[in-house]
Design an enzyme around this catalytic site. Sequence first.
Site: not given
Ligand code: NAD
Length: 327
Positions: A73, A144, A225-226, A298
């Site tokens: 990817k 997400q 997951m984040g 995750g």
């Molecule tokens: P998004 O930008 O749509 O949403 C971001 C989320 O994080 C929102 O809930 C926002 O309020 C919050 N946020 C933003 N800045 C912040 C901060 N400084 N402190 C606390 N919260 C904060 O992003 P998304 O596409 O929903 O992705 C969310 C997270 O998931 C990202 O960190 C991304 O890297 C991660 N992610 C992980 C995987 C995995 O496989 N584990 C896959 C995809 C995305």
Amino acid sequence: MTSQDGLLIVGEDLCKQLVGRQQAVDAVQSVFGAMASGGAWNFPVVREALGYADALYGFKSGFDREGQVLGVKSGGYWPGNAEKNLTNHQSTVFLFDPDTGQLSALVGGNYLTAVRTAASSAVSIAHLARQDSKVLGMVGAGHQSAFQLRAAAEQRAFEKVVAWNPHPDMLPRLATVAEEIGLQFEAVSQQELGAQADVIITITSAFEPLLMNDWIKPGTHLACMGTDTKGKQEVDPALVAAATVFTDEVAQSVTIGEAQHAINSGAVSQDQITPIGAVINGDHPGRTSEDEITLFDGTGVGLQDLAVASVAARLADEAGLAQRAAL
Ligand code: NAD
């Protein structure tokens, strides 16, 4: 996937049309099992700042020998895309014929990244959450989160969603999904979320703990997951230390996952973290009591992307819907 009939091209719309949540859960569960048994492995991740358009760009790659899926990817994060009406995260999956190395399919990776990430936490809930879980807690309300909520809701007979987000104006996204799937919804404080939830998903971009150990009740399952990068953090390291910790891949969990902080402080050691595939394969019992706190870290691995892309390519091929190009 063989390349005998030429290159398959499966775009974003076709992926959305063909790959549902259950297919993603099945594919991700199967590849997690293969990773734990040594039949599938991820290659080192490349992620670089381009020094152009503020973009981060990289590759996630792997080989599932059991499932015969080889690929990469490629993509990343372009923060200026939103202004152009494009998703900031952009990715494409390239699948290769494992017998010849020939390119067999090009598959859009944006929708699939969201479903495979939601499938990952859903697999953890299916295997680790208490059967009587009724309240689902959501921390995070970004792109997400809606995918996470939909997939999680199908794993247990939940009655209610409680949610908190650092930016409360984003919570209506989750309220809308909860209503659509017939669950009660309540926006709550972080402490209240911990007090009510039987299962918690964290899916934010946080760099500091949003949930403290004392707020979580016994028997909770958390899917963190984040955190997928060095320095990110969503929960108290004391909570990671108090929980029985599972992950998609231990090497990522201890370096870029939620466990990195508890590992760095010495509160948790690497051998205390179990690949979820071991539970899937029946080699680890998973949850062993109703009071145990389980935590799934995750981190997101390339093989998840390849697994769902391979499903998309196969279904598109079977339905005769994909474009074909000569190699
Ligand atoms: P998004 O930008 O749509 O949403 C971001 C989320 O994080 C929102 O809930 C926002 O309020 C919050 N946020 C933003 N800045 C912040 C901060 N400084 N402190 C606390 N919260 C904060 O992003 P998304 O596409 O929903 O992705 C969310 C997270 O998931 C990202 O960190 C991304 O890297 C991660 N992610 C992980 C995987 C995995 O496989 N584990 C896959 C995809 C995305």
